[in-house]
Design a protein around this motif. Sequence first.
Motif, PDB file in Angstrom:
ATOM      1  N   GLU A 264      10.557   6.914 -39.983  1.00 35.39           N
ATOM      2  CA  GLU A 264      11.276   6.127 -40.983  1.00 35.39           C
ATOM      3  C   GLU A 264      12.746   6.507 -41.078  1.00 35.39           C
ATOM      4  N   ASN A 265      13.114   7.614 -40.441  1.00 36.25           N
ATOM      5  CA  ASN A 265      14.481   8.119 -40.550  1.00 36.25           C
ATOM      6  C   ASN A 265      15.300   7.911 -39.290  1.00 36.25           C
ATOM      7  N   VAL A 266      14.821   7.058 -38.378  1.00 40.40           N
ATOM      8  CA  VAL A 266      15.494   6.828 -37.111  1.00 40.40           C
ATOM      9  C   VAL A 266      15.906   5.361 -36.990  1.00 40.40           C
ATOM     10  N   VAL A 267      17.185   5.141 -36.680  1.00 37.98           N
ATOM     11  CA  VAL A 267      17.703   3.825 -36.308  1.00 37.98           C
ATOM     12  C   VAL A 267      18.227   3.965 -34.887  1.00 37.98           C
ATOM     13  N   ALA A 268      17.784   3.100 -33.980  1.00 37.96           N
ATOM     14  CA  ALA A 268      18.156   3.210 -32.570  1.00 37.96           C
ATOM     15  C   ALA A 268      19.514   2.561 -32.318  1.00 37.96           C
ATOM     16  N   SER A 269      20.325   3.233 -31.493  1.00 39.71           N
ATOM     17  CA  SER A 269      21.692   2.758 -31.298  1.00 39.71           C
ATOM     18  C   SER A 269      22.179   3.054 -29.882  1.00 39.71           C
ATOM     19  N   THR A 270      23.468   2.825 -29.682  1.00 38.36           N
ATOM     20  CA  THR A 270      24.149   3.172 -28.441  1.00 38.36           C
ATOM     21  C   THR A 270      24.853   4.509 -28.618  1.00 38.36           C
ATOM     22  N   ASP A 271      25.250   5.110 -27.511  1.00 34.10           N
ATOM     23  CA  ASP A 271      25.996   6.368 -27.592  1.00 34.10           C
ATOM     24  C   ASP A 271      27.360   6.167 -28.233  1.00 34.10           C
ATOM     25  N   CYS A 272      28.071   5.144 -27.787  1.00 32.73           N
ATOM     26  CA  CYS A 272      29.421   4.895 -28.253  1.00 32.73           C
ATOM     27  C   CYS A 272      29.674   3.396 -28.125  1.00 32.73           C
ATOM     28  N   GLY A 273      30.904   2.973 -28.366  1.00 36.99           N
ATOM     29  CA  GLY A 273      31.226   1.563 -28.232  1.00 36.99           C
ATOM     30  C   GLY A 273      31.105   1.110 -26.786  1.00 36.99           C
ATOM     31  N   LEU A 274      30.661  -0.118 -26.587  1.00 33.83           N
ATOM     32  CA  LEU A 274      30.508  -0.667 -25.242  1.00 33.83           C
ATOM     33  C   LEU A 274      31.718  -1.491 -24.825  1.00 33.83           C
ATOM     34  N   GLY A 275      32.448  -2.032 -25.800  1.00 32.97           N
ATOM     35  CA  GLY A 275      33.622  -2.830 -25.492  1.00 32.97           C
ATOM     36  C   GLY A 275      34.748  -1.969 -24.950  1.00 32.97           C
ATOM     37  N   GLY A 276      35.405  -2.452 -23.899  1.00 35.90           N
ATOM     38  CA  GLY A 276      36.484  -1.700 -23.283  1.00 35.90           C
ATOM     39  C   GLY A 276      36.014  -0.666 -22.292  1.00 35.90           C
ATOM     40  N   ARG A 277      34.684  -0.466 -22.199  1.00 37.17           N
ATOM     41  CA  ARG A 277      34.136   0.539 -21.294  1.00 37.17           C
ATOM     42  C   ARG A 277      33.239  -0.058 -20.222  1.00 37.17           C
ATOM     43  N   LEU A 278      32.562  -1.156 -20.551  1.00 41.21           N
ATOM     44  CA  LEU A 278      31.592  -1.762 -19.643  1.00 41.21           C
ATOM     45  C   LEU A 278      31.855  -3.250 -19.489  1.00 41.21           C
ATOM     46  N   HIS A 279      31.491  -3.794 -18.336  1.00 40.86           N
ATOM     47  CA  HIS A 279      31.536  -5.243 -18.155  1.00 40.86           C
ATOM     48  C   HIS A 279      30.620  -5.886 -19.185  1.00 40.86           C
ATOM     49  N   GLU A 280      31.017  -7.031 -19.695  1.00 42.60           N
ATOM     50  CA  GLU A 280      30.255  -7.634 -20.793  1.00 42.60           C
ATOM     51  C   GLU A 280      28.804  -7.912 -20.417  1.00 42.60           C
ATOM     52  N   ASP A 281      28.530  -8.296 -19.170  1.00 40.55           N
ATOM     53  CA  ASP A 281      27.142  -8.562 -18.773  1.00 40.55           C
ATOM     54  C   ASP A 281      26.300  -7.296 -18.864  1.00 40.55           C
ATOM     55  N   ILE A 282      26.881  -6.160 -18.461  1.00 40.07           N
ATOM     56  CA  ILE A 282      26.163  -4.887 -18.528  1.00 40.07           C
ATOM     57  C   ILE A 282      25.966  -4.471 -19.976  1.00 40.07           C
ATOM     58  N   ALA A 283      26.998  -4.650 -20.787  1.00 43.70           N
ATOM     59  CA  ALA A 283      26.905  -4.261 -22.196  1.00 43.70           C
ATOM     60  C   ALA A 283      25.772  -5.001 -22.897  1.00 43.70           C
ATOM     61  N   TRP A 284      25.692  -6.293 -22.684  1.00 38.12           N
ATOM     62  CA  TRP A 284      24.644  -7.066 -23.360  1.00 38.12           C
ATOM     63  C   TRP A 284      23.266  -6.777 -22.777  1.00 38.12           C
ATOM     64  N   ALA A 285      23.200  -6.448 -21.472  1.00 41.02           N
ATOM     65  CA  ALA A 285      21.919  -6.044 -20.883  1.00 41.02           C
ATOM     66  C   ALA A 285      21.440  -4.737 -21.508  1.00 41.02           C
ATOM     67  N   LYS A 286      22.371  -3.830 -21.784  1.00 40.97           N
ATOM     68  CA  LYS A 286      22.003  -2.572 -22.426  1.00 40.97           C
ATOM     69  C   LYS A 286      21.506  -2.805 -23.854  1.00 40.97           C
ATOM     70  N   LEU A 287      22.151  -3.716 -24.579  1.00 38.24           N
ATOM     71  CA  LEU A 287      21.682  -4.010 -25.935  1.00 38.24           C
ATOM     72  C   LEU A 287      20.301  -4.670 -25.908  1.00 38.24           C
ATOM     73  N   SER A 288      20.041  -5.468 -24.892  1.00 44.27           N
ATOM     74  CA  SER A 288      18.697  -6.048 -24.746  1.00 44.27           C
ATOM     75  C   SER A 288      17.667  -4.964 -24.457  1.00 44.27           C
ATOM     76  N   ALA A 289      18.037  -4.005 -23.594  1.00 45.61           N
ATOM     77  CA  ALA A 289      17.125  -2.886 -23.317  1.00 45.61           C
ATOM     78  C   ALA A 289      16.891  -2.067 -24.574  1.00 45.61           C
ATOM     79  N   LEU A 290      17.925  -1.915 -25.393  1.00 45.57           N
ATOM     80  CA  LEU A 290      17.803  -1.189 -26.664  1.00 45.57           C
ATOM     81  C   LEU A 290      16.789  -1.854 -27.581  1.00 45.57           C
ATOM     82  N   THR A 291      16.915  -3.158 -27.771  1.00 46.43           N
ATOM     83  CA  THR A 291      16.009  -3.843 -28.703  1.00 46.43           C
ATOM     84  C   THR A 291      14.586  -3.906 -28.152  1.00 46.43           C
ATOM     85  N   GLU A 292      14.445  -4.074 -26.836  1.00 46.15           N
ATOM     86  CA  GLU A 292      13.104  -4.098 -26.255  1.00 46.15           C
ATOM     87  C   GLU A 292      12.469  -2.709 -26.341  1.00 46.15           C
ATOM     88  N   GLY A 293      13.244  -1.679 -26.102  1.00 50.52           N
ATOM     89  CA  GLY A 293      12.722  -0.319 -26.228  1.00 50.52           C
ATOM     90  C   GLY A 293      12.305  -0.015 -27.652  1.00 50.52           C
TER      91      GLY A 293
END
Length: 401
Positions: free
Chosen positions: A362-391
Amino acid sequence: MSLSTDRILTTHVGSLPRSLKLQEANAARKAGTLDEADFQSTLADEVKQVVAKQVETGIDIVNDGEYGHAMTQAVDYGAWWTYSFARTGGLELVKDGNPANEVHRSTPGNLKYTTFGDRRDWTKFRDFYTSEIDTGNDPDSAFPVATSEISYIGQDAVASDVRNLKAGIEAAGASAGFVAALSPGSAARVGNKHYASDKDFQFAWAEVLREEYKAITDAGLTLQIDDPSISEGWDQINPEPSVEDYLAFIKTSVDALNYALEGIPEDQVRFHLCWGSWHGPHTTDLEFKYLADTLPSINARGYTFEAANARHAHEWKVWENLTLPEGKYIVPGVVSHSTNVVEHPELVAQRIEQFASVVGKENVVASTDCGLGGRLHEDIAWAKLSALTEGARIASERLFS
């Protein structure tokens, strides 16, 4: 912010890839060739779209992508910090005597930041960093310096951040949202030619940034404090200090932040800790175990931190020996900004379950390590967010069934 009792919620750290349209609008605005009303219309529309895409991807706690923190190009490691320059009075751009170029050597009990390009990892891997990454340490470049009393002049900008996010949340049907803002300790990395001491300068920034914090929380949104200075600063002190000296050094940053947060509801605040967002070797990062006692001393309810990158993924075990204060929650990164490889959802689920096993599901919210904008291509960034929600979905089925 209300936590879930029947599944793992998802969020991210803030920055999301900007569209070419928004990058061009930021550039045209900076050049004075785009009318302010037209820019604001474009910004509002882009925020609405990025909020909708987050909801479509399955992100529970959304934000504005930090679109109010201007980027004029796809790769930008500093927008989380540089946005504050235009929102603060009393700063001047200085070329001669640029403090960004001052090389400092610290002594025990008298720690000082050195230049960005002189940090210990950047000297250890000099050939890589000089050939692959722009250090931003151009001796001819202008740098913001406080030459008089600083003040907050970003009222219109933060009002735009709030207005656009709330409109996006309403249109997309999101349940919760957050806005990222700079910490006093990180803000004070600009030059100082007015205040008598570093402590005075940080507390001056606390007074300034409190206004931004209150604008966000008074609107009913969650405030995320971005403060890499707490951990990243370790690598930018030369020679390497003792851990005891470093923890004493960052206490001023913590005290200034807590001062800025006075009167702001703790349950509307989360704090982000990271070791630097650039894509390069990290071998001198301070171990998380040394910062574990500092986090709960910060007046926030949630704590976000890197936990997926190759230097810190093992540190979930530190929480086996920690007691999470009652009412607090953690927001570990379970997908990383530091690699183009998209994590498998099963790996994401395992990482979530590791943290759930030591602090409670109950005390865990799943997230990214850091911001994805400016660091990753947008297609990769959104694929990672999809993997996050599916995980998170996979982990929820196993944890709450």
